[in-house]
Design a protein around this motif. Sequence first.
Motif, short mmCIF file in Angstrom:
data_model
loop_
_atom_site.label_atom_id
_atom_site.label_comp_id
_atom_site.label_asym_id
_atom_site.label_seq_id
_atom_site.Cartn_x
_atom_site.Cartn_y
_atom_site.Cartn_z
N TYR A 43 8.62 -13.29 -0.73
CA TYR A 43 8.26 -14.90 -0.73
C TYR A 43 9.17 -15.61 -1.66
CZ TYR A 43 3.38 -13.90 1.10
OH TYR A 43 2.18 -13.69 1.93
N ARG A 69 8.76 -6.42 16.08
CA ARG A 69 8.77 -7.85 15.35
C ARG A 69 8.31 -8.92 15.97
NH1 ARG A 69 8.93 -7.02 11.87
NH2 ARG A 69 9.98 -8.59 10.89
N ILE A 120 -1.79 -11.04 7.38
CA ILE A 120 -1.15 -9.88 8.54
C ILE A 120 -1.77 -8.65 7.97
CG2 ILE A 120 0.69 -9.27 6.71
CD1 ILE A 120 2.57 -9.08 9.32
N TYR A 121 -2.69 -8.69 6.87
CA TYR A 121 -3.42 -7.45 6.64
C TYR A 121 -4.92 -7.51 6.90
CZ TYR A 121 0.59 -5.35 4.24
OH TYR A 121 1.96 -4.97 4.10
N ASP A 129 -1.21 -15.96 4.20
CA ASP A 129 -0.62 -14.74 5.07
C ASP A 129 -1.49 -13.70 5.32
OD1 ASP A 129 0.79 -12.55 5.61
OD2 ASP A 129 2.48 -12.84 4.32
N ASN A 149 -0.84 -7.92 -0.15
CA ASN A 149 0.22 -7.03 -0.45
C ASN A 149 1.12 -7.60 -1.55
OD1 ASN A 149 2.68 -5.06 -0.55
ND2 ASN A 149 3.44 -6.04 1.29
N LEU A 162 7.54 -17.24 8.17
CA LEU A 162 7.65 -17.67 6.74
C LEU A 162 8.97 -18.20 6.34
CD1 LEU A 162 5.99 -14.49 4.96
CD2 LEU A 162 4.95 -16.69 5.17
N SER A 183 -1.10 -13.85 0.03
CA SER A 183 -1.62 -13.10 1.18
C SER A 183 -3.14 -12.53 0.78
CB SER A 183 -0.63 -11.88 1.42
OG SER A 183 -0.35 -11.08 0.24
N TRP A 218 3.84 -10.87 -2.11
CA TRP A 218 4.59 -10.08 -1.39
C TRP A 218 6.19 -10.39 -1.69
CZ3 TRP A 218 7.16 -10.90 3.82
CH2 TRP A 218 7.78 -9.81 3.89
N GLY A 227 8.53 -11.46 13.95
CA GLY A 227 7.86 -10.90 12.78
C GLY A 227 7.23 -12.03 12.01
N ALA A 228 6.19 -11.57 10.96
CA ALA A 228 5.57 -12.78 10.25
C ALA A 228 6.70 -13.12 9.24
CB ALA A 228 4.57 -12.15 9.48
N LYS A 229 7.75 -12.24 8.82
CA LYS A 229 8.72 -12.70 8.08
C LYS A 229 9.73 -13.84 8.29
CE LYS A 229 11.05 -9.31 5.28
NZ LYS A 229 11.77 -7.95 5.15
N SER A 258 2.42 -6.03 13.21
CA SER A 258 3.07 -5.32 12.41
C SER A 258 2.15 -4.00 11.77
CB SER A 258 4.24 -5.47 11.47
OG SER A 258 5.21 -6.01 12.06
N LYS A 259 1.05 -4.65 11.16
CA LYS A 259 0.25 -3.73 10.32
C LYS A 259 -0.92 -3.07 11.23
CE LYS A 259 3.11 -5.04 7.27
NZ LYS A 259 4.03 -4.33 6.73
N1 PMP Z 1 3.70 -10.66 4.88
C1 PMP Z 1 3.45 -9.51 4.12
C2 PMP Z 1 2.10 -9.57 3.24
C3 PMP Z 1 3.81 -8.13 4.38
O1 PMP Z 1 3.41 -7.18 3.95
C4 PMP Z 1 4.81 -8.21 5.69
C5 PMP Z 1 5.32 -6.61 5.80
N2 PMP Z 1 6.43 -6.49 6.66
C6 PMP Z 1 5.16 -9.27 6.13
C7 PMP Z 1 4.36 -10.57 5.84
C8 PMP Z 1 6.23 -9.23 7.17
O2 PMP Z 1 5.50 -8.51 8.36
P1 PMP Z 1 6.52 -8.63 9.75
O3 PMP Z 1 7.87 -9.19 9.67
O4 PMP Z 1 6.69 -7.13 9.97
O5 PMP Z 1 5.55 -9.27 11.00
#
Ligand code: PMP
Length: 396
Positions: free
Chosen positions: A129, A247, A207-208, A205, A176, A105, A172, A126, A100-102, A238-239
């Motif tokens: 962070y 993940r 991701i959107y 970021d 978000n 980060l 981001s 977000w 996941g991007a989480k 994810s999005k």
């Molecule tokens: N960055 C932003 C701005 C998000 O909204 C999210 C939402 N989960 C994430 C990162 C992490 O995404 P994920 O870990 O599901 O890839």
Amino acid sequence: MNQQLSERINNMATSATLAMAAKARELRAEGKDIIGLSLGEPDFNTPDFIKDAAIQAVNDNYNSYTPVDGYVELKEAIIKKFKRDNNLTYTLPQIVVSNGAKQSLANLAGVLINKGDEVILPCPYWVSYSDIVKLSEGVPVEVKTTIETDFKMTPEQLEAAITPKTKMIWSSSPCNPSGSLYSKEELTALSKVILKHNNIYVISDEIYEHINYTGKPHASMAQVEGMFDRTVTVNGVSKAFAMTGWRIGYIGAPDWIARACNKMQGQVTSGANCIAQRATITALNESPSKVQYMIDEFKVRRDLVLDLLKDIDGFETNVPEGAFYVFPNVSAFFGKTIRGKSIHNATDLSLFLLEEALVATVTGDAFGAPDCLRISYAASQEQIKEAIKRIKEALD
Ligand code: PMP
Ligand code: GLU
């Protein structure tokens, strides 16, 4: 036994988005009819062509540890995606795939932040962070923005926030929680400030990226002249692909940063799940037009939410150009007593709406914007209509 947790975990806030989702689940289990507009999670199923690729991977016996930074075929698909969608040219050593991007980060914070380094966070940011930065002993520096600038940081604000300790800027776009989108021109204006200073990096970021209602191409900070070597582009599936539980996130980064993330990940997780990685190869190799039906539906819902919220006095919104959130300023309710409950802040209002309207939202406090409330419209049109009707009734 004396249970002594670390100061690190004791000082960390619980993720407000996940906490609210858990609370809504709990209340539902008690039989309450909660409408969840708290979690940023597409309510679509993962598209069949991606599911089929995962099933194929299981049958093809993909079951071993993968390379720590991801399968080469996946990194090649990511490189192709960066070129196709963002006109960015990355090479294999510049890509790292994570859980996941989480996790992307968290890796970046772990490899880049020394104790006391400052990380500029344009607010609203977000939810995670700030705590990810603090976990690495960094200092979040919040730059407040308002609805007047569409919740975007101006170059002047950025300049004023920079100190000799500034290490990075995390933001981001689409944002978000505000749904705001930085244009190429706005990013260029910010880059002029960044490039005046040595050694300030941007974690961008994106991701959107695909959830963009403007019809204009997505703008990436790494595309801006002089910024490629100063930027880490964070993305994930994810999005846009409705794959939150799979993940998979990834970065395109200067290779010294990517190498360090690979090293970190090698000690912490050994890399991402093999089946999800195989499925992601298929997802990214397809044209984004394959998932446009979800984005079209999100746009209809955005318009619906904005339209319905106009009927509630005290909800002041921007027009989000991407992502799937509205982020109204609700400070008009502060200091009021409604149904015998005092509303001092957005957290009180969010709890009031949960208890009195049975609608889950997230307080703006979690995003560094205490005057606001986040409403996710990753829910069906029927749920959205019913939720806003209930909110209106509760507040009337
Ligand atoms: N960055 C932003 C701005 C998000 O909204 C999210 C939402 N989960 C994430 C990162 C992490 O995404 P994920 O870990 O599901 O890839
Ligand atoms: N990004 C989503 C949100 O903001 C999912 C929850 C999370 O990862 O914290 O709601």
